[in-house]
Design a protein around this motif. Structure first.
Motif, PDB file in Angstrom:
ATOM      1  N   PRO A 193      47.879  56.069  26.612  1.00 50.07           N
ATOM      2  CA  PRO A 193      46.911  55.177  27.255  1.00 50.07           C
ATOM      3  C   PRO A 193      47.587  53.875  27.684  1.00 50.07           C
ATOM      4  O   PRO A 193      48.471  53.365  26.999  1.00 50.07           O
ATOM      5  CB  PRO A 193      45.873  54.923  26.164  1.00 50.07           C
ATOM      6  N   VAL A 194      47.152  53.340  28.832  1.00 45.77           N
ATOM      7  CA  VAL A 194      47.685  52.082  29.358  1.00 45.77           C
ATOM      8  C   VAL A 194      46.502  51.174  29.669  1.00 45.77           C
ATOM      9  O   VAL A 194      45.494  51.618  30.233  1.00 45.77           O
ATOM     10  CB  VAL A 194      48.524  52.303  30.637  1.00 45.77           C
ATOM     11  N   HIS A 195      46.640  49.910  29.296  1.00 41.74           N
ATOM     12  CA  HIS A 195      45.631  48.901  29.611  1.00 41.74           C
ATOM     13  C   HIS A 195      46.295  47.823  30.448  1.00 41.74           C
ATOM     14  O   HIS A 195      47.350  47.300  30.082  1.00 41.74           O
ATOM     15  CB  HIS A 195      45.045  48.296  28.333  1.00 41.74           C
ATOM     16  N   LEU A 196      45.692  47.495  31.593  1.00 44.05           N
ATOM     17  CA  LEU A 196      46.178  46.425  32.469  1.00 44.05           C
ATOM     18  C   LEU A 196      45.149  45.308  32.502  1.00 44.05           C
ATOM     19  O   LEU A 196      43.952  45.576  32.629  1.00 44.05           O
ATOM     20  CB  LEU A 196      46.382  46.925  33.902  1.00 44.05           C
ATOM     21  N   TYR A 197      45.633  44.079  32.383  1.00 49.53           N
ATOM     22  CA  TYR A 197      44.791  42.899  32.550  1.00 49.53           C
ATOM     23  C   TYR A 197      45.383  42.114  33.710  1.00 49.53           C
ATOM     24  O   TYR A 197      46.518  41.643  33.638  1.00 49.53           O
ATOM     25  CB  TYR A 197      44.785  42.044  31.278  1.00 49.53           C
ATOM     26  N   ASP A 198      44.641  42.012  34.815  1.00 46.34           N
ATOM     27  CA  ASP A 198      45.107  41.310  36.015  1.00 46.34           C
ATOM     28  C   ASP A 198      44.219  40.125  36.328  1.00 46.34           C
ATOM     29  O   ASP A 198      42.990  40.234  36.255  1.00 46.34           O
ATOM     30  CB  ASP A 198      45.075  42.248  37.239  1.00 46.34           C
ATOM     31  N   GLU A 199      44.843  39.015  36.697  1.00 49.85           N
ATOM     32  CA  GLU A 199      44.121  37.849  37.223  1.00 49.85           C
ATOM     33  C   GLU A 199      44.747  37.458  38.551  1.00 49.85           C
ATOM     34  O   GLU A 199      45.918  37.108  38.611  1.00 49.85           O
ATOM     35  CB  GLU A 199      44.220  36.652  36.277  1.00 49.85           C
ATOM     36  N   PHE A 200      43.946  37.556  39.611  1.00 49.04           N
ATOM     37  CA  PHE A 200      44.347  37.044  40.919  1.00 49.04           C
ATOM     38  C   PHE A 200      43.825  35.620  41.003  1.00 49.04           C
ATOM     39  O   PHE A 200      42.627  35.391  40.879  1.00 49.04           O
ATOM     40  CB  PHE A 200      43.711  37.869  42.049  1.00 49.04           C
ATOM     41  N   ARG A 201      44.721  34.634  41.209  1.00 49.28           N
ATOM     42  CA  ARG A 201      44.332  33.215  41.250  1.00 49.28           C
ATOM     43  C   ARG A 201      44.641  32.645  42.629  1.00 49.28           C
ATOM     44  O   ARG A 201      45.795  32.637  43.062  1.00 49.28           O
ATOM     45  CB  ARG A 201      45.083  32.404  40.205  1.00 49.28           C
ATOM     46  N   LEU A 202      43.613  32.146  43.296  1.00 44.27           N
ATOM     47  CA  LEU A 202      43.751  31.547  44.618  1.00 44.27           C
ATOM     48  C   LEU A 202      44.133  30.078  44.473  1.00 44.27           C
ATOM     49  O   LEU A 202      43.515  29.343  43.699  1.00 44.27           O
ATOM     50  CB  LEU A 202      42.422  31.669  45.378  1.00 44.27           C
ATOM     51  N   SER A 203      45.144  29.633  45.222  1.00 40.47           N
ATOM     52  CA  SER A 203      45.557  28.232  45.164  1.00 40.47           C
ATOM     53  C   SER A 203      44.476  27.351  45.777  1.00 40.47           C
ATOM     54  O   SER A 203      43.617  27.810  46.531  1.00 40.47           O
ATOM     55  CB  SER A 203      46.877  28.025  45.913  1.00 40.47           C
ATOM     56  N   ALA A 204      44.520  26.060  45.461  1.00 33.36           N
ATOM     57  CA  ALA A 204      43.517  25.110  45.956  1.00 33.36           C
ATOM     58  C   ALA A 204      43.496  25.050  47.476  1.00 33.36           C
ATOM     59  O   ALA A 204      42.436  24.888  48.080  1.00 33.36           O
ATOM     60  CB  ALA A 204      43.767  23.726  45.368  1.00 33.36           C
ATOM     61  N   ASP A 205      44.662  25.204  48.119  1.00 24.47           N
ATOM     62  CA  ASP A 205      44.705  25.146  49.583  1.00 24.47           C
ATOM     63  C   ASP A 205      44.430  26.503  50.236  1.00 24.47           C
ATOM     64  O   ASP A 205      44.380  26.620  51.455  1.00 24.47           O
ATOM     65  CB  ASP A 205      46.035  24.572  50.077  1.00 24.47           C
ATOM     66  N   GLY A 206      44.256  27.570  49.432  1.00 26.79           N
ATOM     67  CA  GLY A 206      43.920  28.890  49.966  1.00 26.79           C
ATOM     68  C   GLY A 206      45.084  29.622  50.613  1.00 26.79           C
ATOM     69  O   GLY A 206      44.886  30.665  51.217  1.00 26.79           O
ATOM     70  N   LYS A 207      46.318  29.136  50.448  1.00 30.24           N
ATOM     71  CA  LYS A 207      47.473  29.751  51.116  1.00 30.24           C
ATOM     72  C   LYS A 207      48.299  30.646  50.207  1.00 30.24           C
ATOM     73  O   LYS A 207      49.124  31.414  50.681  1.00 30.24           O
ATOM     74  CB  LYS A 207      48.373  28.657  51.697  1.00 30.24           C
ATOM     75  N   THR A 208      48.103  30.523  48.896  1.00 30.41           N
ATOM     76  CA  THR A 208      48.894  31.286  47.943  1.00 30.41           C
ATOM     77  C   THR A 208      47.971  32.015  46.977  1.00 30.41           C
ATOM     78  O   THR A 208      46.963  31.471  46.539  1.00 30.41           O
ATOM     79  CB  THR A 208      49.832  30.348  47.147  1.00 30.41           C
ATOM     80  N   LEU A 209      48.342  33.239  46.662  1.00 35.60           N
ATOM     81  CA  LEU A 209      47.622  34.035  45.688  1.00 35.60           C
ATOM     82  C   LEU A 209      48.615  34.407  44.596  1.00 35.60           C
ATOM     83  O   LEU A 209      49.687  34.951  44.873  1.00 35.60           O
ATOM     84  CB  LEU A 209      47.056  35.295  46.344  1.00 35.60           C
ATOM     85  N   LYS A 210      48.276  34.093  43.350  1.00 34.61           N
ATOM     86  CA  LYS A 210      49.145  34.388  42.219  1.00 34.61           C
ATOM     87  C   LYS A 210      48.487  35.492  41.400  1.00 34.61           C
ATOM     88  O   LYS A 210      47.318  35.389  41.029  1.00 34.61           O
ATOM     89  CB  LYS A 210      49.326  33.131  41.369  1.00 34.61           C
ATOM     90  N   LEU A 211      49.236  36.542  41.133  1.00 29.72           N
ATOM     91  CA  LEU A 211      48.752  37.635  40.298  1.00 29.72           C
ATOM     92  C   LEU A 211      49.489  37.570  38.967  1.00 29.72           C
ATOM     93  O   LEU A 211      50.713  37.643  38.909  1.00 29.72           O
ATOM     94  CB  LEU A 211      48.993  38.995  40.960  1.00 29.72           C
ATOM     95  N   TYR A 212      48.714  37.421  37.912  1.00 23.01           N
ATOM     96  CA  TYR A 212      49.230  37.397  36.551  1.00 23.01           C
ATOM     97  C   TYR A 212      48.808  38.705  35.917  1.00 23.01           C
ATOM     98  O   TYR A 212      47.612  39.013  35.873  1.00 23.01           O
ATOM     99  CB  TYR A 212      48.631  36.188  35.818  1.00 23.01           C
ATOM    100  N   GLU A 213      49.783  39.510  35.444  1.00 27.76           N
ATOM    101  CA  GLU A 213      49.442  40.822  34.902  1.00 27.76           C
ATOM    102  C   GLU A 213      50.025  41.023  33.515  1.00 27.76           C
ATOM    103  O   GLU A 213      51.215  40.807  33.292  1.00 27.76           O
ATOM    104  CB  GLU A 213      49.936  41.941  35.817  1.00 27.76           C
ATOM    105  N   LEU A 214      49.164  41.448  32.605  1.00 31.19           N
ATOM    106  CA  LEU A 214      49.582  41.894  31.282  1.00 31.19           C
ATOM    107  C   LEU A 214      49.416  43.410  31.264  1.00 31.19           C
ATOM    108  O   LEU A 214      48.375  43.936  31.660  1.00 31.19           O
ATOM    109  CB  LEU A 214      48.712  41.279  30.191  1.00 31.19           C
ATOM    110  N   ARG A 215      50.466  44.090  30.799  1.00 34.34           N
ATOM    111  CA  ARG A 215      50.428  45.548  30.759  1.00 34.34           C
ATOM    112  C   ARG A 215      50.757  45.986  29.342  1.00 34.34           C
ATOM    113  O   ARG A 215      51.746  45.529  28.764  1.00 34.34           O
ATOM    114  CB  ARG A 215      51.457  46.099  31.746  1.00 34.34           C
ATOM    115  N   SER A 216      49.951  46.876  28.783  1.00 35.93           N
ATOM    116  CA  SER A 216      50.141  47.287  27.390  1.00 35.93           C
ATOM    117  C   SER A 216      51.476  47.985  27.164  1.00 35.93           C
ATOM    118  O   SER A 216      51.929  48.081  26.026  1.00 35.93           O
ATOM    119  CB  SER A 216      48.987  48.186  26.940  1.00 35.93           C
ATOM    120  N   THR A 217      52.133  48.426  28.219  1.00 32.82           N
ATOM    121  CA  THR A 217      53.415  49.114  28.082  1.00 32.82           C
ATOM    122  C   THR A 217      54.608  48.154  28.163  1.00 32.82           C
ATOM    123  O   THR A 217      55.748  48.592  28.078  1.00 32.82           O
ATOM    124  CB  THR A 217      53.578  50.175  29.188  1.00 32.82           C
ATOM    125  N   ARG A 218      54.338  46.854  28.336  1.00 34.38           N
ATOM    126  CA  ARG A 218      55.431  45.877  28.444  1.00 34.38           C
ATOM    127  C   ARG A 218      55.184  44.716  27.498  1.00 34.38           C
ATOM    128  O   ARG A 218      54.040  44.343  27.249  1.00 34.38           O
ATOM    129  CB  ARG A 218      55.527  45.352  29.881  1.00 34.38           C
TER     130      ARG A 218
END
Length: 193
Positions: free
Chosen positions: A157-182
């Motif tokens: 089994p694998v569990h992924l936790y992803d957060e897509f975060r939009l920058s204040a100016d709307g030009k950058t998207l940051k994806l923070y991912e936790l994966r149970s296999t890493r």
């Protein structure tokens, strides 16, 4: 002196009578705009196509190009990843989720694309189960995904936790991912296309 105190009027009664219909119309317009924005999904600012900044991101080997397209539809979101490795190896991965934070949406999965060269495949029923939720007033999209991968030792089994975060100016998207296999988090930076 006590009988002539100035009277302070606030709120709706402070608006002159002849301007009250206009004030009501404007308040209705603002309310309707808010309802329409909410109906479109949490973050119309996050919708669009985003390209991975490979130099700032966790490696996505063997892939050397990745774009993510986010579409909001009512209370759901569709995220499509386009991955490329050289000129002739291209693949897409689409995730659909309801953004109420509770509904589990089953998505078919053909391949485990995140570790293409490690002889790990999709196992179990070839489905990923996803819940999604808008946070921080629509600036953050949280996804939790469960699936099974097949390795030489069998299914895991694998569990992924992803957060897509939009920058204040709307030009950058940051994806923070936790994966149970890493052991360590992965961080990806995307720029709007």
């Amino acid at each position: 002196m006590g009988g002539n105190k100035p009277r302070v009027v606030t709120g709706y009664r402070a608006i002159p009578m002849k301007l009250r219909p206009l004030a009501l119309w404007f308040a209705g317009l603002v309310l309707a705009a808010g309802v329409a924005l909410r109906a479109e999904g949490g973050s119309p600012g996050m919708a669009g196509t985003w390209k991975l900044d490979v130099t700032r991101s966790t490696p996505v080997r063997p892939w050397d190009v990745q774009t993510v397209t986010i579409v909001t539809r009512g209370d759901s979101v569709v995220i499509t990843r386009n991955l490329a490795w050289g000129a002739d190896r291209k693949v897409d991965d689409t995730t659909v989720a309801v953004t109420d934070g509770k509904t589990v949406t089953a998505n078919p999965v053909g391949y485990w694309l995140d570790t293409w060269y490690t002889n790990v495949y999709i196992g179990g029923d070839h489905l990923k189960r996803v819940t999604a939720e808008w946070l921080d007033g629509g600036r953050v999209l949280k996804l939790e995904t469960t699936l099974a991968i097949e390795a030489q030792q069998g299914d895991h089994p694998v569990h992924l936790y992803d957060e897509f975060r939009l920058s204040a100016d709307g030009k950058t998207l940051k994806l923070y991912e936790l994966r149970s296999t890493r052991d360590e988090a992965m961080v990806y930076y995307f720029t709007r296309q």
